[in-house]
Design an enzyme around this catalytic site. Structure first.
Site, PDB file in Angstrom:
ATOM      1  N   ASP A  19      33.696  34.773  51.225  1.00  0.00           N
ATOM      2  CA  ASP A  19      33.314  34.706  49.809  1.00  0.00           C
ATOM      3  C   ASP A  19      32.419  33.490  49.625  1.00  0.00           C
ATOM      4  O   ASP A  19      32.719  32.420  50.176  1.00  0.00           O
ATOM      5  CB  ASP A  19      34.586  34.598  48.939  1.00  0.00           C
ATOM      6  CG  ASP A  19      34.314  34.908  47.476  1.00  0.00           C
ATOM      7  OD1 ASP A  19      33.469  34.221  46.871  1.00  0.00           O
ATOM      8  OD2 ASP A  19      34.946  35.826  46.931  1.00  0.00           O
ATOM      9  N   GLY A  60      34.262  33.362  42.715  1.00  0.00           N
ATOM     10  CA  GLY A  60      35.647  33.371  43.173  1.00  0.00           C
ATOM     11  C   GLY A  60      36.224  31.963  43.221  1.00  0.00           C
ATOM     12  O   GLY A  60      35.515  30.978  43.076  1.00  0.00           O
ATOM     13  N   ALA A 104      32.504  41.996  47.819  1.00  0.00           N
ATOM     14  CA  ALA A 104      31.556  40.958  47.407  1.00  0.00           C
ATOM     15  C   ALA A 104      30.421  41.590  46.615  1.00  0.00           C
ATOM     16  O   ALA A 104      29.783  42.533  47.081  1.00  0.00           O
ATOM     17  CB  ALA A 104      31.001  40.234  48.635  1.00  0.00           C
ATOM     18  N   ALA A 105      30.194  41.070  45.434  1.00  0.00           N
ATOM     19  CA  ALA A 105      29.136  41.630  44.581  1.00  0.00           C
ATOM     20  C   ALA A 105      28.934  40.724  43.382  1.00  0.00           C
ATOM     21  O   ALA A 105      29.813  39.924  43.039  1.00  0.00           O
ATOM     22  CB  ALA A 105      29.529  43.029  44.099  1.00  0.00           C
ATOM     23  N   TYR A 161      23.170  46.961  37.633  1.00  0.00           N
ATOM     24  CA  TYR A 161      24.475  46.850  38.295  1.00  0.00           C
ATOM     25  C   TYR A 161      24.951  48.234  38.758  1.00  0.00           C
ATOM     26  O   TYR A 161      25.322  48.426  39.922  1.00  0.00           O
ATOM     27  CB  TYR A 161      25.508  46.231  37.337  1.00  0.00           C
ATOM     28  CG  TYR A 161      26.933  46.330  37.858  1.00  0.00           C
ATOM     29  CD1 TYR A 161      27.365  45.529  38.917  1.00  0.00           C
ATOM     30  CD2 TYR A 161      27.840  47.243  37.315  1.00  0.00           C
ATOM     31  CE1 TYR A 161      28.666  45.638  39.415  1.00  0.00           C
ATOM     32  CE2 TYR A 161      29.132  47.357  37.800  1.00  0.00           C
ATOM     33  CZ  TYR A 161      29.544  46.553  38.853  1.00  0.00           C
ATOM     34  OH  TYR A 161      30.827  46.666  39.343  1.00  0.00           O
ATOM     35  N   ILE A 198      33.659  42.826  18.075  1.00  0.00           N
ATOM     36  CA  ILE A 198      33.441  44.148  18.662  1.00  0.00           C
ATOM     37  C   ILE A 198      31.970  44.526  18.525  1.00  0.00           C
ATOM     38  O   ILE A 198      31.432  44.550  17.415  1.00  0.00           O
ATOM     39  CB  ILE A 198      34.332  45.204  17.981  1.00  0.00           C
ATOM     40  CG1 ILE A 198      35.809  44.896  18.267  1.00  0.00           C
ATOM     41  CG2 ILE A 198      33.977  46.601  18.463  1.00  0.00           C
ATOM     42  CD1 ILE A 198      36.786  45.893  17.680  1.00  0.00           C
TER      43      ILE A 198
HETATM   44  P1  NAD Z   1      34.693  39.013  41.027  1.00  0.00           P
HETATM   45  O1  NAD Z   1      33.390  38.452  40.587  1.00  0.00           O
HETATM   46  O2  NAD Z   1      35.928  38.305  40.617  1.00  0.00           O
HETATM   47  O3  NAD Z   1      34.701  39.209  42.621  1.00  0.00           O
HETATM   48  C1  NAD Z   1      33.506  39.311  43.374  1.00  0.00           C
HETATM   49  C2  NAD Z   1      33.563  38.222  44.440  1.00  0.00           C
HETATM   50  O4  NAD Z   1      32.382  38.317  45.269  1.00  0.00           O
HETATM   51  C3  NAD Z   1      33.547  36.811  43.850  1.00  0.00           C
HETATM   52  O5  NAD Z   1      34.641  36.077  44.382  1.00  0.00           O
HETATM   53  C4  NAD Z   1      32.209  36.205  44.293  1.00  0.00           C
HETATM   54  O6  NAD Z   1      32.311  34.803  44.531  1.00  0.00           O
HETATM   55  C5  NAD Z   1      31.926  37.014  45.547  1.00  0.00           C
HETATM   56  N1  NAD Z   1      30.499  37.093  45.883  1.00  0.00           N
HETATM   57  C6  NAD Z   1      29.455  37.337  45.052  1.00  0.00           C
HETATM   58  N2  NAD Z   1      28.296  37.337  45.747  1.00  0.00           N
HETATM   59  C7  NAD Z   1      28.618  37.093  47.053  1.00  0.00           C
HETATM   60  C8  NAD Z   1      27.857  36.975  48.245  1.00  0.00           C
HETATM   61  N3  NAD Z   1      26.523  37.105  48.244  1.00  0.00           N
HETATM   62  N4  NAD Z   1      28.511  36.729  49.411  1.00  0.00           N
HETATM   63  C9  NAD Z   1      29.874  36.591  49.421  1.00  0.00           C
HETATM   64  N5  NAD Z   1      30.636  36.681  48.316  1.00  0.00           N
HETATM   65  C10 NAD Z   1      30.016  36.942  47.144  1.00  0.00           C
HETATM   66  O7  NAD Z   1      34.722  40.529  40.505  1.00  0.00           O
HETATM   67  P2  NAD Z   1      35.872  41.618  40.595  1.00  0.00           P
HETATM   68  O8  NAD Z   1      36.092  42.103  39.229  1.00  0.00           O
HETATM   69  O9  NAD Z   1      37.006  41.118  41.398  1.00  0.00           O
HETATM   70  O10 NAD Z   1      35.126  42.781  41.392  1.00  0.00           O
HETATM   71  C11 NAD Z   1      35.336  42.981  42.782  1.00  0.00           C
HETATM   72  C12 NAD Z   1      34.579  44.234  43.207  1.00  0.00           C
HETATM   73  O11 NAD Z   1      35.064  45.370  42.485  1.00  0.00           O
HETATM   74  C13 NAD Z   1      33.077  44.171  42.947  1.00  0.00           C
HETATM   75  O12 NAD Z   1      32.408  44.799  44.023  1.00  0.00           O
HETATM   76  C14 NAD Z   1      32.908  44.981  41.674  1.00  0.00           C
HETATM   77  O13 NAD Z   1      31.612  45.569  41.599  1.00  0.00           O
HETATM   78  C15 NAD Z   1      33.988  46.030  41.850  1.00  0.00           C
HETATM   79  N6  NAD Z   1      34.458  46.576  40.565  1.00  0.00           N
HETATM   80  C16 NAD Z   1      35.161  45.789  39.682  1.00  0.00           C
HETATM   81  C17 NAD Z   1      35.607  46.358  38.484  1.00  0.00           C
HETATM   82  C18 NAD Z   1      36.411  45.571  37.480  1.00  0.00           C
HETATM   83  O14 NAD Z   1      36.774  46.127  36.432  1.00  0.00           O
HETATM   84  N7  NAD Z   1      36.739  44.303  37.705  1.00  0.00           N
HETATM   85  C19 NAD Z   1      35.309  47.690  38.185  1.00  0.00           C
HETATM   86  C20 NAD Z   1      34.567  48.423  39.100  1.00  0.00           C
HETATM   87  C21 NAD Z   1      34.174  47.866  40.298  1.00  0.00           C
END
Ligand code: NAD
Length: 316
Positions: free
Chosen positions: A31, A36, A72-73, A139, A199
């Site tokens: 990460d 994070g 990761a995203a 996104y 809202i």
């Molecule tokens: P989050 O931002 O808490 O977690 C994403 C993590 O990826 C973070 O810890 C961030 O530091 C890390 N990150 C970002 N860019 C990076 C890189 N280049 N290299 C390494 N690490 C990197 O978000 P989340 O809500 O925990 O989402 C996690 C995953 O689930 C994501 O892929 C997101 O698209 C997907 N998702 C989340 C939801 C939701 O409701 N939270 C819904 C659909 C999909």
């Protein structure tokens, strides 16, 4: 088993990692800490700070790994409208880098965290995995493109590949950034600080709120389930909740009066309706959502130190 969790210090990734460790597995987290928090993770997790586009680093971290969870995203729909290049670089480029590295390292399976946002505007609800996605933000496009790369590279190089389309996950520890904060912790904070719930839109737009514990259960099941190779699978609650209903539920759980304002703003509330059809998850993963919205909000109040007096770490 030995796992690599990319994005494992984030909201969903840390909950997943801590569960895998509790279940007795070895877990490596990669990460970059852009969103994070290292302290979210149990002390016995092997943590590496780094970028998912760093292929040599991936090669070394993937040694002896059985299964990769790719989370990761960059994760904000609103932010992606302004930073499409960065979203493409991390969410699409990072996925391709990871799949290429996995090919060399001989990893058996990847579980990709995709998103319900890939559906965009759909006339029929609930949305089914066979509906044609209409992603309507950078996104959502990036998650759909990443799904396609996971499937395609997986098929060519015999890596079992499954994508979970997660809907609106919520729960303790969810980040609450100053701008673009997710709706559940934002409303909780607004109500508990005596402010008004803001809202956007009319409040009639609906979403599928799924508790973090149900998301983690689905992710855990996806690493060992049979017959999931090349599948996309919806992970939601299957329940449709309007934003106004969410505000009311938060008033009930906090025992606070909710003052609602609808600012005169051009910012829309996004797609009008979105709810998941979850029969594929039931069949392939044995998925049964356990936590309804009232219970999930009550847990969040109890477990999240920002909303309660609790002072123990998330992994305890
Ligand atoms: P989050 O931002 O808490 O977690 C994403 C993590 O990826 C973070 O810890 C961030 O530091 C890390 N990150 C970002 N860019 C990076 C890189 N280049 N290299 C390494 N690490 C990197 O978000 P989340 O809500 O925990 O989402 C996690 C995953 O689930 C994501 O892929 C997101 O698209 C997907 N998702 C989340 C939801 C939701 O409701 N939270 C819904 C659909 C999909």
């Amino acid at each position: 088993m030995r796992y690599l969790v990319t994005g494992g210090a984030g909201f969903i990734g840390s909950a997943l990692t801590n569960q895998l460790v509790k279940d007795g597995h070895e877990v490596v987290v990669l990460d970059d800490l852009s969103n994070g928090v290292r302290q979210n993770l149990a002390p016995n997790v092997l943590f590496q700070r780094g970028d998912v586009n760093d292929v040599p680093r991936l090669w070394s971290l993937l040694q002896d790994v059985d299964c990769v969870y790719h989370l990761a995203a960059r994760v904000s729909v609103a932010e992606s409208l302004l930073y499409a290049t960065e979203y493409n670089q991390t969410n699409v480029g990072g996925t391709v880098s990871l799949m290429e590295a996995m090919r060399v390292a001989n990893v058996r399976r990847v579980v990709f965290a995709s998103s319900g946002s890939v559906y965009g505007v759909q006339h029929e609800q609930p949305v089914h995995e066979d509906d044609i996605p209409e992603p309507d933000s950078p996104y959502a496009v990036s998650k759909y493109a990443a799904e396609q790369y996971v499937r395609c590279i997986g098929r060519i190089h015999n890596i079992e590949a499954v994508s979970l389309r997660i809907f609106n996950a919520y729960g303790a520890g969810q980040p609450l950034p100053v701008s673009h904060a997710p709706v559940v912790p934002r409303f909780l904070q607004q109500v508990l600080t005596g402010g008004s719930v803001v809202i956007h839109g009319e409040g009639s737009q609906t979403r599928d709120f799924v508790h973090i514990s149900d998301v983690v259960a689905a992710l855990v099941a996806a690493s060992t389930a049979s017959d999931v190779d090349q599948q996309v699978i919806n992970i939601g609650s299957g329940e449709e909740t309007s934003i106004s209903e969410l505000a009311t539920a938060i008033g009930t759980v906090t025992s606070k009066r909710v003052h609602t304002i609808y600012p005169n703003t051009e910012k829309s509330g996004g797609v009008a309706r979105l709810v998941a059809e979850i029969s594929r998850a039931r069949t392939l993963l044995g998925y049964r959502p356990q936590v309804d919205l009232a219970e999930g909000l009550a847990r969040m109040l109890r477990e999240d130190h920002r909303f309660s007096q609790r002072r123990v770490p998330a992994y305890a």
